[in-house]
Design a protein around this motif. Structure first.
Motif, short mmCIF file in Angstrom:
data_model
loop_
_atom_site.label_atom_id
_atom_site.label_comp_id
_atom_site.label_asym_id
_atom_site.label_seq_id
_atom_site.Cartn_x
_atom_site.Cartn_y
_atom_site.Cartn_z
N GLY A 210 9.85 -5.58 11.90
CA GLY A 210 9.78 -4.41 11.03
C GLY A 210 10.20 -4.65 9.60
O GLY A 210 9.64 -4.05 8.67
N GLY A 211 11.16 -5.54 9.38
CA GLY A 211 11.61 -5.82 8.02
C GLY A 211 10.55 -6.46 7.15
O GLY A 211 10.66 -6.43 5.92
N SER A 212 9.52 -7.02 7.77
CA SER A 212 8.45 -7.68 7.03
C SER A 212 7.19 -6.84 6.95
O SER A 212 6.18 -7.27 6.39
CB SER A 212 8.09 -9.02 7.71
N ALA A 213 7.22 -5.62 7.52
CA ALA A 213 6.00 -4.83 7.69
C ALA A 213 5.31 -4.52 6.36
O ALA A 213 4.08 -4.65 6.24
CB ALA A 213 6.30 -3.54 8.45
N TRP A 214 6.07 -4.10 5.34
CA TRP A 214 5.45 -3.76 4.06
C TRP A 214 4.80 -4.99 3.43
O TRP A 214 3.69 -4.91 2.88
CB TRP A 214 6.46 -3.16 3.10
N GLY A 215 5.47 -6.13 3.52
CA GLY A 215 4.89 -7.35 2.96
C GLY A 215 3.62 -7.77 3.69
O GLY A 215 2.66 -8.21 3.06
N ILE A 216 3.61 -7.62 5.01
CA ILE A 216 2.42 -7.95 5.78
C ILE A 216 1.27 -7.03 5.38
O ILE A 216 0.12 -7.47 5.21
CB ILE A 216 2.70 -7.84 7.29
N LEU A 217 1.57 -5.72 5.24
CA LEU A 217 0.52 -4.77 4.85
C LEU A 217 -0.06 -5.14 3.49
O LEU A 217 -1.29 -5.13 3.31
CB LEU A 217 1.08 -3.35 4.82
N GLU A 218 0.79 -5.47 2.54
CA GLU A 218 0.29 -5.81 1.20
C GLU A 218 -0.58 -7.07 1.23
O GLU A 218 -1.64 -7.11 0.59
CB GLU A 218 1.48 -6.01 0.25
N ARG A 219 -0.16 -8.08 2.00
CA ARG A 219 -0.96 -9.31 2.09
C ARG A 219 -2.28 -9.05 2.79
O ARG A 219 -3.33 -9.58 2.40
CB ARG A 219 -0.17 -10.41 2.82
N TRP A 220 -2.24 -8.23 3.84
CA TRP A 220 -3.47 -7.93 4.57
C TRP A 220 -4.45 -7.16 3.70
O TRP A 220 -5.65 -7.48 3.66
CB TRP A 220 -3.13 -7.13 5.84
N ARG A 223 -5.99 -9.50 1.13
CA ARG A 223 -6.99 -10.40 1.69
C ARG A 223 -8.28 -9.67 2.05
O ARG A 223 -9.38 -10.20 1.91
CB ARG A 223 -6.45 -11.10 2.93
N MET A 224 -8.15 -8.42 2.52
CA MET A 224 -9.33 -7.62 2.90
C MET A 224 -10.01 -7.00 1.68
O MET A 224 -11.10 -6.44 1.79
CB MET A 224 -8.93 -6.52 3.87
N GLY A 225 -9.36 -7.06 0.51
CA GLY A 225 -9.92 -6.46 -0.69
C GLY A 225 -9.87 -4.94 -0.68
O GLY A 225 -10.68 -4.28 -1.33
N ILE A 226 -8.90 -4.37 0.06
CA ILE A 226 -8.75 -2.91 0.13
C ILE A 226 -7.79 -2.45 -0.96
O ILE A 226 -6.66 -2.93 -1.04
CB ILE A 226 -8.22 -2.49 1.52
N ARG A 227 -8.24 -1.54 -1.79
CA ARG A 227 -7.44 -1.04 -2.90
C ARG A 227 -7.14 0.44 -2.70
O ARG A 227 -8.06 1.24 -2.46
CB ARG A 227 -8.18 -1.24 -4.23
N VAL A 228 -5.87 0.81 -2.79
CA VAL A 228 -5.44 2.20 -2.66
C VAL A 228 -4.41 2.50 -3.73
O VAL A 228 -3.49 1.70 -3.95
CB VAL A 228 -4.83 2.48 -1.26
N ARG A 229 -4.56 3.65 -4.39
CA ARG A 229 -3.53 4.13 -5.34
C ARG A 229 -2.66 5.11 -4.56
O ARG A 229 -3.03 6.27 -4.36
CB ARG A 229 -4.18 4.81 -6.54
N PRO A 230 -1.48 4.66 -4.11
CA PRO A 230 -0.69 5.47 -3.16
C PRO A 230 -0.16 6.76 -3.79
O PRO A 230 0.40 6.75 -4.88
CB PRO A 230 0.46 4.54 -2.77
N ALA A 231 -0.34 7.86 -3.06
CA ALA A 231 0.34 9.10 -3.37
C ALA A 231 1.55 9.27 -2.45
O ALA A 231 2.51 9.94 -2.80
CB ALA A 231 -0.60 10.29 -3.21
N VAL A 232 1.46 8.66 -1.26
CA VAL A 232 2.52 8.75 -0.25
C VAL A 232 2.67 7.38 0.42
O VAL A 232 1.67 6.71 0.68
CB VAL A 232 2.18 9.81 0.83
N ARG A 233 3.92 7.00 0.68
CA ARG A 233 4.21 5.80 1.45
C ARG A 233 5.11 6.21 2.62
O ARG A 233 6.11 6.89 2.42
CB ARG A 233 4.93 4.74 0.59
#
Length: 345
Positions: A210-220, A223-233
């Motif tokens: 769990g401590g690495s979850a945000w970093g994994i999400l950002e790397r994934w 790599r997938m080329g998915i761009r989001v401008r977050p309103a909520v995290r």
């Protein structure tokens, strides 16, 4: 008249308050979040249409963030199977906080008392229902918790905002080498507290990671080329374990409080609604549901320990046999897939 106390205003607690109040029972519901609409509990919000029909929960159109016509499952960026199809309705992504508040308002209209604070006492009530979620603080204070290893939980992180949306009418699930033991998703949705369309992108990994979850999400996402401008995290704990005992005399556990999630996907809205429907009749969830959940739990243990490529291979091999008929009970499909995991991993 029987008096009922419900602690927790998520799908289970709010639906139960509605059901009991509709019968003319005395109902008090305590929910600590006074602004669920703008600050809902972290949740992707997906529910299969079959469960809406099975539980008979009212779901007005304005409670739906997006209808889902098909579910696409990927390994990396390669599609490995598809369930449903254009023109069908598999299910919905609901506006979670708005939906709960709607049920509470309907319960109030029928005579229930809804209190938006955490202070309460269980004294003086004939029946008490705990629907706090996975944390279950009242459950712990009453000595009703079961010890579970950290591996029985996932940590989920999610961003909601404007950006690269999934294919039209699709819910996307991903297995990926960057997400060992877990899964990622991309859903259509809405920004909480608004009617603005949005995309929800997140992932779940075993709690020890769990401590690495945000970093994994950002790397994934990168790599997938998915761009989001977050309103909520969002970040939250999901029980992906077997159900625990629900009934303790006049006290009953509902939803995530009783670990009544889908152990494979972590989805919990359907089981929360089912537990409320059963509790309204003074019963735990049906035995068949618990047996199915244990099969899914056995499969989940195989999945989290297997390489994502192996998991994707099993899904690909049985994909052709998965029903494309959106009328099939979803748990029947999930159990067939679970048995494949148990036998092949």
């Amino acid at each position: 008249m029987t008096s009922h106390l419900i602690i927790g205003g998520g799908p289970a607690g709010s639906y139960l308050a509605y059901l009991l109040a509709r019968r003319g029972e005395r109902v008090d519901l305590y929910e600590r979040n006074a602004d669920q609409v703008r600050n809902p509990k972290p949740c992707a919000g997906g529910i299969h249409r079959w469960w809406v029909e099975r539980t008979k929960v009212p779901l007005p159109d304005d409670m739906v963030a997006a209808p889902i016509q098909r579910a696409l499952v990927f390994y990396g960026d390669r599609l490995i199977t598809e369930v449903g199809g254009r023109g069908s309705i598999l299910g919905y992504v609901i506006r979670r906080g708005a939906f709960e508040r709607y049920l509470q308002e309907e319960a109030e209209r029928m005579g229930a008392r809804v209190v938006y604070e955490a202070k309460h006492t269980i004294d003086g009530y004939d029946r008490v229902y705990l629907a706090e979620g996975a944390a279950g603080t009242v459950k712990k204070s009453l000595g009703l918790s079961e010890r579970r290893p950290p591996d029985d939980f996932h940590v989920a992180v999610q961003v909601i905002g404007s950006g690269d949306e999934p294919q039209e009418g699709a819910l996307e699930l991903y297995f990926d080498d960057l997400v060992p033991g877990g899964y990622a998703w991309r859903f259509p949705g809405m920004i909480p507290g608004t009617r603005d369309s949005a995309v929800e992108v997140g992932l779940g990994v075993p709690a020890p990671m769990g401590g690495s979850a945000w970093g994994i999400l950002e790397r994934w996402m990168d790599r997938m080329g998915i761009r989001v401008r977050p309103a909520v995290r969002h970040a939250h704990i999901i029980p992906t374990s077997r159900p625990q005992r629900q009934a303790f005399g006049r006290v009953m556990l509902l939803g995530d409080d009783a670990y009544l999630t889908n152990p494979v996907t972590g989805g919990g809205i359907h089981s929360a609604l089912l537990s409320a429907l059963s509790a309204a009749d003074g019963k735990p969830v049906p035995r068949s549901f618990r047996i199915q959940s244990r099969i899914l739990y056995a499969a989940r243990n195989r999945i989290v320990s297997a390489p994502p490529a192996k998991v994707a291979g099993v899904i690909r091999s049985v994909g052709a046999s998965l029903a494309r008929d959106d009328r099939e009970p979803p748990y029947r499909l999930m159990v067939r897939l679970a048995r494949a995991f148990i036998s092949m991993i």
